[in-house]
Design a protein around this motif. Structure first.
Motif, PDB file in Angstrom:
ATOM      1  N   ASP A  12      -0.272 -59.583  78.493  1.00 55.69           N
ATOM      2  CA  ASP A  12       1.124 -60.204  78.137  1.00 55.69           C
ATOM      3  C   ASP A  12       1.169 -60.568  76.529  1.00 55.69           C
ATOM      4  N   ARG A  13       0.067 -60.703  76.289  1.00 58.67           N
ATOM      5  CA  ARG A  13      -0.096 -60.990  74.608  1.00 58.67           C
ATOM      6  C   ARG A  13      -0.065 -59.842  73.889  1.00 58.67           C
ATOM      7  N   TYR A  14      -0.132 -58.583  74.423  1.00 61.67           N
ATOM      8  CA  TYR A  14      -0.067 -57.536  73.586  1.00 61.67           C
ATOM      9  C   TYR A  14       1.123 -57.047  72.947  1.00 61.67           C
ATOM     10  N   ARG A  15       1.022 -56.827  71.507  1.00 64.54           N
ATOM     11  CA  ARG A  15       2.242 -56.676  70.990  1.00 64.54           C
ATOM     12  C   ARG A  15       2.199 -54.951  70.577  1.00 64.54           C
ATOM     13  N   PRO A  16       3.062 -54.263  70.903  1.00 63.53           N
ATOM     14  CA  PRO A  16       2.910 -52.874  70.470  1.00 63.53           C
ATOM     15  C   PRO A  16       3.255 -52.692  68.905  1.00 63.53           C
ATOM     16  N   ARG A  17       2.520 -51.931  68.179  1.00 62.86           N
ATOM     17  CA  ARG A  17       2.807 -51.436  67.016  1.00 62.86           C
ATOM     18  C   ARG A  17       4.144 -50.672  66.787  1.00 62.86           C
ATOM     19  N   ARG A  18       4.851 -50.829  65.696  1.00 66.53           N
ATOM     20  CA  ARG A  18       6.163 -50.383  65.583  1.00 66.53           C
ATOM     21  C   ARG A  18       6.462 -50.190  64.112  1.00 66.53           C
ATOM     22  N   ARG A  19       7.427 -49.282  63.827  1.00 68.65           N
ATOM     23  CA  ARG A  19       7.867 -48.888  62.535  1.00 68.65           C
ATOM     24  C   ARG A  19       8.516 -50.276  61.883  1.00 68.65           C
ATOM     25  N   ILE A  20       7.917 -50.750  60.892  1.00 72.44           N
ATOM     26  CA  ILE A  20       8.644 -51.820  60.146  1.00 72.44           C
ATOM     27  C   ILE A  20       9.437 -51.477  58.906  1.00 72.44           C
ATOM     28  N   VAL A  21       9.175 -50.377  58.445  1.00 76.07           N
ATOM     29  CA  VAL A  21      10.096 -49.903  57.238  1.00 76.07           C
ATOM     30  C   VAL A  21       9.949 -48.238  57.275  1.00 76.07           C
ATOM     31  N   ALA A  22      11.097 -47.975  57.025  1.00 76.94           N
ATOM     32  CA  ALA A  22      11.197 -46.378  56.905  1.00 76.94           C
ATOM     33  C   ALA A  22      12.448 -46.062  55.703  1.00 76.94           C
ATOM     34  N   VAL A  23      12.046 -46.030  54.726  1.00 77.82           N
ATOM     35  CA  VAL A  23      12.739 -46.054  53.730  1.00 77.82           C
ATOM     36  C   VAL A  23      12.615 -44.772  52.353  1.00 77.82           C
ATOM     37  N   ILE A  24      13.542 -44.507  51.646  1.00 78.44           N
ATOM     38  CA  ILE A  24      13.191 -43.471  50.621  1.00 78.44           C
ATOM     39  C   ILE A  24      13.320 -44.525  49.381  1.00 78.44           C
ATOM     40  N   ALA A  25      12.365 -44.286  48.260  1.00 78.95           N
ATOM     41  CA  ALA A  25      12.178 -45.089  47.093  1.00 78.95           C
ATOM     42  C   ALA A  25      13.349 -44.806  46.343  1.00 78.95           C
ATOM     43  N   THR A 107      10.929 -40.732  40.592  1.00 79.81           N
ATOM     44  CA  THR A 107      11.881 -39.553  40.669  1.00 79.81           C
ATOM     45  C   THR A 107      12.764 -39.933  41.984  1.00 79.81           C
ATOM     46  N   ALA A 108      14.105 -39.966  41.610  1.00 81.27           N
ATOM     47  CA  ALA A 108      15.107 -40.466  42.828  1.00 81.27           C
ATOM     48  C   ALA A 108      14.972 -39.597  44.202  1.00 81.27           C
ATOM     49  N   SER A 109      15.022 -40.048  45.201  1.00 74.96           N
ATOM     50  CA  SER A 109      14.834 -39.340  46.555  1.00 74.96           C
ATOM     51  C   SER A 109      13.614 -38.536  46.750  1.00 74.96           C
ATOM     52  N   ALA A 110      12.559 -38.562  46.050  1.00 72.04           N
ATOM     53  CA  ALA A 110      11.133 -37.976  46.288  1.00 72.04           C
ATOM     54  C   ALA A 110      10.261 -38.702  47.186  1.00 72.04           C
ATOM     55  N   ILE A 111      10.302 -40.012  47.228  1.00 71.64           N
ATOM     56  CA  ILE A 111       9.000 -40.791  47.849  1.00 71.64           C
ATOM     57  C   ILE A 111       9.573 -41.310  49.186  1.00 71.64           C
ATOM     58  N   ALA A 112       9.173 -40.678  50.226  1.00 70.75           N
ATOM     59  CA  ALA A 112       9.568 -41.514  51.576  1.00 70.75           C
ATOM     60  C   ALA A 112       8.323 -42.455  52.206  1.00 70.75           C
ATOM     61  N   VAL A 113       8.614 -43.467  52.604  1.00 70.98           N
ATOM     62  CA  VAL A 113       7.689 -44.439  52.931  1.00 70.98           C
ATOM     63  C   VAL A 113       8.104 -44.963  54.243  1.00 70.98           C
ATOM     64  N   GLN A 114       6.852 -44.974  55.286  1.00 69.97           N
ATOM     65  CA  GLN A 114       7.108 -45.588  56.665  1.00 69.97           C
ATOM     66  C   GLN A 114       5.894 -46.492  56.636  1.00 69.97           C
ATOM     67  N   ILE A 115       6.148 -47.956  56.937  1.00 70.92           N
ATOM     68  CA  ILE A 115       5.003 -48.794  57.092  1.00 70.92           C
ATOM     69  C   ILE A 115       5.024 -49.313  58.801  1.00 70.92           C
ATOM     70  N   HIS A 116       3.857 -49.313  59.485  1.00 69.35           N
ATOM     71  CA  HIS A 116       3.910 -49.648  60.933  1.00 69.35           C
ATOM     72  C   HIS A 116       2.928 -50.822  61.044  1.00 69.35           C
ATOM     73  N   GLY A 117       3.324 -51.521  61.978  1.00 74.93           N
ATOM     74  CA  GLY A 117       2.432 -52.766  62.112  1.00 74.93           C
ATOM     75  C   GLY A 117       2.970 -53.455  63.227  1.00 74.93           C
ATOM     76  N   VAL A 118       2.627 -54.847  63.084  1.00 75.23           N
ATOM     77  CA  VAL A 118       3.080 -55.919  64.469  1.00 75.23           C
ATOM     78  C   VAL A 118       3.574 -57.036  63.707  1.00 75.23           C
ATOM     79  N   GLU A 119       4.702 -57.348  64.327  1.00 83.57           N
ATOM     80  CA  GLU A 119       5.362 -58.707  63.763  1.00 83.57           C
ATOM     81  C   GLU A 119       5.047 -59.626  64.775  1.00 83.57           C
ATOM     82  N   GLU A 120       4.715 -60.893  64.422  1.00 85.20           N
ATOM     83  CA  GLU A 120       4.424 -61.913  65.525  1.00 85.20           C
ATOM     84  C   GLU A 120       4.943 -63.084  65.047  1.00 85.20           C
TER      85      GLU A 120
END
Length: 120
Positions: A12-25, A107-120
């Protein structure tokens, strides 16, 4: 309490990891995520991908509430990443309410970032 019911309580206390951020710099530093007040964020992985064909540099910052972007709060600062390459950082990081994540690239539109984690 039986072993089965204690296992269910842990689930019940388990929180699944999820994508927090998905963005192009962008070429200017922009805050891409802020931890909501009263919450915490455990970052489990940061994936940085250069979707372009030439080397691009990027900066990634974690800022405390009220803090400005500076070299002192950079996780990566002018880090070069070859074209079509990916950097995976699985170092755990912990942020609290009001903390922000900021990002920029040279450089515009070159770097894509994804951050995964758990928000509690």
């Amino acid at each position: 309490m039986s072993a089965i019911s204690s296992d269910i309580n842990r689930l019940d206390r388990y929180r699944p990891r999820r994508r927090i951020v998905a963005v192009i710099a962008r070429t200017t530093a922009v805050s891409v995520y802020e931890v909501p007040s009263g919450r915490t964020l455990r970052i489990e992985s940061i994936s940085v991908c250069n979707v372009g064909t030439t080397t691009a540099t990027f900066r990634l910052h974690v800022l405390a509430p009220g803090e400005s972007i500076a070299t002192s709060n950079a996780i990566y600062y002018d880090n070069p990443l070859r074209g079509n390459a990916t950097l995976l950082d699985d170092s755990p990081r912990y942020l609290t309410g009001g903390d922000r994540i900021a990002l920029r690239s040279d450089t515009a539109s070159a770097i894509a970032v994804q951050i995964h984690g758990v928000e509690e």
